[in-house]
Design a protein around this motif. Structure first.
Motif, mmCIF file in Angstrom:
data_model
loop_
_atom_site.group_PDB
_atom_site.id
_atom_site.type_symbol
_atom_site.label_atom_id
_atom_site.label_comp_id
_atom_site.label_asym_id
_atom_site.label_seq_id
_atom_site.Cartn_x
_atom_site.Cartn_y
_atom_site.Cartn_z
ATOM 1 N N SER A 1 41.569 33.499 38.823
ATOM 2 C CA SER A 1 41.118 34.445 39.840
ATOM 3 C C SER A 1 39.858 35.185 39.369
ATOM 4 N N ARG B 1 49.268 36.960 41.875
ATOM 5 C CA ARG B 1 48.725 38.309 42.052
ATOM 6 C C ARG B 1 47.465 38.456 41.227
ATOM 7 N N TRP B 2 46.470 37.660 41.573
ATOM 8 C CA TRP B 2 45.159 37.663 40.918
ATOM 9 C C TRP B 2 45.284 37.321 39.442
#
Length: 329
Positions: free
Chosen positions: A273, A307-308
């Motif tokens: 990410s 989540r990133w």
């Protein structure tokens, strides 16, 4: 432009005798926005895919009629990039805000049943000639391609990723599929990669500390200081990369054995990410230091995993046809 990772701030092997037995090389891919072609290694670019071969599709049951249109996502990104590049005044105009407000999630494909096949998205393709650490896969295949389903509705939790990997002999592709399929809607804009060219760079990594022999692990635990941390400054490179080591900072280390032959699997690809942590880190390429703080500099591909975090793709070293595994950290 090439990308150059700064030397590690300290010599880890001098600090921790015996650590040299736990080093590997990895190839940082350094994706940056560009206009790749089918002949290039890329993230989010067009793939070298023959016209006579079916495009990968997702057939796993999950809701697929609602979400965002890929074209809307690309239009929103374009509008925002142009708006914030303006100097007087920066930011979207009233007209642009009205357009942005119309690019919403919705049930844009009501005709799709939960079991209808939908095209997967071409995430990346890598040519062996460009990536020194791309050593996995059949010896007679020089091109590695990865696809993913644009909905995180997979696996035992119902919130995981679904990846498809292919190895190809690029010399056998004479007619390239164009245009290339894409789904009507996607579950999130983070599944639509921005086209990026790559700037591969081979660097040295050292094993995740919890997987080192106990004497080394204890020495590292005693040494970590406020200025430097082994795990973030000296051992494992962040960002998109091929080969090297995986970080286990979310789940703690887990065995990644092949489901077919039970052999330990090897980490092949990191889907990241972020290119580095924080506003700036010891891993920030020298050529990017003057851009630190610029919007998007750390997220050039505009994809996100979990989540990133980072998704690590593991493959069987004995047989590339054996099913791969994924760990999200």
């Amino acid at each position: 432009m090439r990308r150059t990772t700064p030397p590690r701030p300290l010599d880890a092997e001098a600090l921790f005798p015996g650590l040299d037995a736990h080093r590997r090389t990895t190839t940082r891919l350094h994706p940056r926005p560009g206009k790749p072609s089918v002949a290039d290694s890329s993230v989010g670019g067009p793939l070298l895919w023959p016209t006579d071969e079916p495009w990968p599709v997702c057939t796993e049951p999950h809701r697929r009629s609602s979400g965002e249109r890929p074209a809307d996502i690309r239009r929103r990104r374009h509008i925002l990039a142009e708006a914030w590049a303006r100097t007087s005044p920066p930011g979207p105009t009233d007209e642009e805000r009205e357009i942005l407000g119309s690019l919403r999630r919705g049930r844009h494909a009501p005709w799709l049943a939960d079991t209808d096949p939908i095209p997967m998205i071409g995430l990346t393709q890598l040519y062996r000639r460009d990536v020194p650490d791309l050593t996995a896969g059949p010896a007679d295949r020089d091109l590695f391609q990865v696809f993913w389903c644009p909905f995180d509705r997979h696996g035992p939790t119902g919130h995981g990723m679904s990846l498809e990997v292919r190895w190809r002999d690029s010399s056998t592709v004479t007619h390239v599929l164009d245009p290339q399929p894409e789904p009507e809607v996607v579950g999130s804009d983070v599944y639509v990669p921005a086209p990026c060219v790559l700037h591969p760079e081979q660097v040295v990594e050292h094993q995740y500390s919890d997987l080192l022999p106990e004497p080394l692990r204890d020495a590292i635990d005693e040494w970590d200081t406020e200025d430097f941390v082994y795990q973030t400054d000296l051992s494992i490179a962040p960002g998109w990369k091929v080969g090297g080591y995986a970080s286990w900072h979310v789940t703690d280390p887990a065995r990644m054995d092949c489901g077919e032959c039970r052999q330990p699997m090897e980490m092949l690809l990191a889907i990241a990410s972020y290119e580095w942590d924080g506003r700036e880190s010891s891993w920030t390429p020298l050529e990017d230091l003057h851009l630190v703080g610029t919007d998007g500099i750390k997220t050039p591909t505009e994809v996100a995993v979990g989540r990133w975090g980072t998704g690590y793709l593991f493959v069987c070293p004995s047989d590339p046809a054996h099913p791969h595994r994924i760990s999200v950290q």
